[in-house]
Design a protein around this motif. Sequence first.
Motif, PDB file in Angstrom:
ATOM      1  N   GLU A   7     -20.714 -34.799  43.469  1.00 20.10           N
ATOM      2  CA  GLU A   7     -19.995 -36.062  41.830  1.00 20.10           C
ATOM      3  C   GLU A   7     -18.901 -35.302  41.179  1.00 20.10           C
ATOM      4  OE1 GLU A   7     -22.081 -39.705  40.472  1.00 20.10           O
ATOM      5  OE2 GLU A   7     -21.864 -39.887  42.580  1.00 20.10           O
ATOM      6  N   ALA A   8     -19.901 -34.688  40.739  1.00 19.12           N
ATOM      7  CA  ALA A   8     -19.531 -34.268  39.306  1.00 19.12           C
ATOM      8  C   ALA A   8     -18.498 -32.842  39.317  1.00 19.12           C
ATOM      9  CB  ALA A   8     -21.015 -33.608  38.134  1.00 19.12           C
ATOM     10  N   GLY A   9     -17.889 -32.764  40.634  1.00 15.06           N
ATOM     11  CA  GLY A   9     -16.586 -31.549  40.545  1.00 15.06           C
ATOM     12  C   GLY A   9     -17.663 -30.104  41.189  1.00 15.06           C
ATOM     13  N   TYR A  10     -18.749 -30.085  41.431  1.00 14.72           N
ATOM     14  CA  TYR A  10     -19.306 -28.800  41.964  1.00 14.72           C
ATOM     15  C   TYR A  10     -20.223 -28.921  43.167  1.00 14.72           C
ATOM     16  CZ  TYR A  10     -18.280 -27.562  36.588  1.00 14.72           C
ATOM     17  OH  TYR A  10     -17.212 -27.359  35.601  1.00 14.72           O
ATOM     18  N   PRO A  11     -19.074 -28.311  43.852  1.00 15.37           N
ATOM     19  CA  PRO A  11     -19.501 -28.899  45.639  1.00 15.37           C
ATOM     20  C   PRO A  11     -20.617 -27.459  45.232  1.00 15.37           C
ATOM     21  CG  PRO A  11     -17.579 -28.034  45.561  1.00 15.37           C
ATOM     22  CD  PRO A  11     -17.988 -28.637  43.838  1.00 15.37           C
ATOM     23  N   ALA A  12     -21.691 -27.256  45.938  1.00 15.60           N
ATOM     24  CA  ALA A  12     -22.735 -26.802  45.849  1.00 15.60           C
ATOM     25  C   ALA A  12     -23.525 -26.439  47.493  1.00 15.60           C
ATOM     26  CB  ALA A  12     -23.959 -26.921  45.084  1.00 15.60           C
ATOM     27  N   ALA A  13     -23.833 -25.271  48.164  1.00 22.58           N
ATOM     28  CA  ALA A  13     -24.603 -24.527  48.704  1.00 22.58           C
ATOM     29  C   ALA A  13     -25.846 -24.646  48.291  1.00 22.58           C
ATOM     30  CB  ALA A  13     -23.217 -23.280  49.400  1.00 22.58           C
ATOM     31  N   VAL A  14     -26.236 -24.336  49.345  1.00 20.13           N
ATOM     32  CA  VAL A  14     -28.027 -23.960  49.684  1.00 20.13           C
ATOM     33  C   VAL A  14     -28.065 -22.719  49.674  1.00 20.13           C
ATOM     34  CG1 VAL A  14     -30.435 -23.729  49.832  1.00 20.13           C
ATOM     35  CG2 VAL A  14     -29.299 -26.044  50.146  1.00 20.13           C
ATOM     36  N   SER A  15     -28.941 -21.921  48.877  1.00 19.41           N
ATOM     37  CA  SER A  15     -28.591 -19.887  49.420  1.00 19.41           C
ATOM     38  C   SER A  15     -29.970 -19.511  49.520  1.00 19.41           C
ATOM     39  CB  SER A  15     -27.581 -19.229  48.154  1.00 19.41           C
ATOM     40  OG  SER A  15     -27.997 -19.741  46.477  1.00 19.41           O
TER      41      SER A  15
ATOM     42  N   MET B  19     -35.533 -24.260  44.183  1.00 18.92           N
ATOM     43  CA  MET B  19     -34.760 -24.462  44.608  1.00 18.92           C
ATOM     44  C   MET B  19     -33.233 -23.278  44.210  1.00 18.92           C
ATOM     45  SD  MET B  19     -32.880 -28.156  44.985  1.00 18.92           S
ATOM     46  CE  MET B  19     -35.093 -28.960  45.339  1.00 18.92           C
ATOM     47  N   GLU B  20     -32.455 -22.547  45.201  1.00 16.10           N
ATOM     48  CA  GLU B  20     -30.994 -21.761  44.915  1.00 16.10           C
ATOM     49  C   GLU B  20     -29.532 -22.298  45.391  1.00 16.10           C
ATOM     50  OE1 GLU B  20     -29.807 -17.288  43.865  1.00 16.10           O
ATOM     51  OE2 GLU B  20     -32.021 -17.367  44.520  1.00 16.10           O
ATOM     52  N   PHE B  21     -28.593 -23.028  44.723  1.00 13.60           N
ATOM     53  CA  PHE B  21     -27.763 -23.162  45.454  1.00 13.60           C
ATOM     54  C   PHE B  21     -26.584 -22.552  44.345  1.00 13.60           C
ATOM     55  CE2 PHE B  21     -29.851 -26.910  44.422  1.00 13.60           C
ATOM     56  CZ  PHE B  21     -30.049 -27.731  46.153  1.00 13.60           C
ATOM     57  N   ARG B  22     -25.705 -21.816  45.129  1.00 11.99           N
ATOM     58  CA  ARG B  22     -24.585 -20.815  45.197  1.00 11.99           C
ATOM     59  C   ARG B  22     -23.199 -21.982  44.776  1.00 11.99           C
ATOM     60  NH1 ARG B  22     -22.362 -16.532  44.614  1.00 11.99           N
ATOM     61  NH2 ARG B  22     -20.050 -16.075  45.104  1.00 11.99           N
ATOM     62  N   ILE B  23     -22.543 -21.774  43.624  1.00 11.35           N
ATOM     63  CA  ILE B  23     -21.169 -22.691  43.146  1.00 11.35           C
ATOM     64  C   ILE B  23     -20.096 -22.176  42.920  1.00 11.35           C
ATOM     65  CG2 ILE B  23     -20.838 -24.250  41.650  1.00 11.35           C
ATOM     66  CD1 ILE B  23     -24.209 -24.936  40.995  1.00 11.35           C
ATOM     67  N   GLU B  24     -19.433 -21.906  43.829  1.00  8.19           N
ATOM     68  CA  GLU B  24     -18.196 -21.395  43.729  1.00  8.19           C
ATOM     69  C   GLU B  24     -17.264 -21.582  42.853  1.00  8.19           C
ATOM     70  OE1 GLU B  24     -17.158 -18.436  45.342  1.00  8.19           O
ATOM     71  OE2 GLU B  24     -19.022 -18.416  46.618  1.00  8.19           O
ATOM     72  N   ASN B  25     -17.559 -22.334  42.261  1.00 11.48           N
ATOM     73  CA  ASN B  25     -16.367 -23.046  40.729  1.00 11.48           C
ATOM     74  C   ASN B  25     -17.271 -22.744  39.712  1.00 11.48           C
ATOM     75  OD1 ASN B  25     -16.807 -25.166  41.463  1.00 11.48           O
ATOM     76  ND2 ASN B  25     -15.380 -26.238  41.665  1.00 11.48           N
ATOM     77  N   MET B  26     -18.294 -22.397  39.905  1.00 10.47           N
ATOM     78  CA  MET B  26     -18.887 -22.069  38.139  1.00 10.47           C
ATOM     79  C   MET B  26     -18.807 -21.295  38.151  1.00 10.47           C
ATOM     80  SD  MET B  26     -23.075 -23.060  37.240  1.00 10.47           S
ATOM     81  CE  MET B  26     -23.741 -21.393  38.097  1.00 10.47           C
ATOM     82  N   THR B  27     -17.783 -21.087  36.889  1.00 11.53           N
ATOM     83  CA  THR B  27     -17.074 -19.560  36.714  1.00 11.53           C
ATOM     84  C   THR B  27     -17.524 -19.532  34.921  1.00 11.53           C
ATOM     85  OG1 THR B  27     -14.629 -20.579  35.839  1.00 11.53           O
ATOM     86  CG2 THR B  27     -15.552 -19.550  38.134  1.00 11.53           C
ATOM     87  N   CYS B  28     -18.237 -19.928  34.272  1.00 12.27           N
ATOM     88  CA  CYS B  28     -17.943 -20.174  32.178  1.00 12.27           C
ATOM     89  C   CYS B  28     -19.393 -20.987  32.110  1.00 12.27           C
ATOM     90  CB  CYS B  28     -16.170 -20.079  32.004  1.00 12.27           C
ATOM     91  SG  CYS B  28     -16.549 -22.341  31.872  1.00 12.27           S
TER      92      CYS B  28
END
Length: 64
Positions: free
Chosen positions: A56-64, A1-10
């Motif tokens: 819920e943790a503040g990291y909305p994710a999209a399935v990639s 399973m893989e997700f893209r999380i735009e605001n995971m930057t560090c």
Amino acid sequence: MEFRIENMTCGGCANSVTKAIQSIDPTARIQTDPSARSVKLETVVTSLEVQEALAEAGYPAAVS
């Protein structure tokens, strides 16, 4: 399973993402890549459950 999380930057973001996933599946195998803004995981929970925990943790994710 893989997700893209735009605001995971560090690394700190990656730790938060990891903790959010472990909160619903402590045995999940998780690979985060902040530079690619992606997370790959092996888990027994559904992708929807993972997305809900991440949102819920503040990291909305999209399935990639």
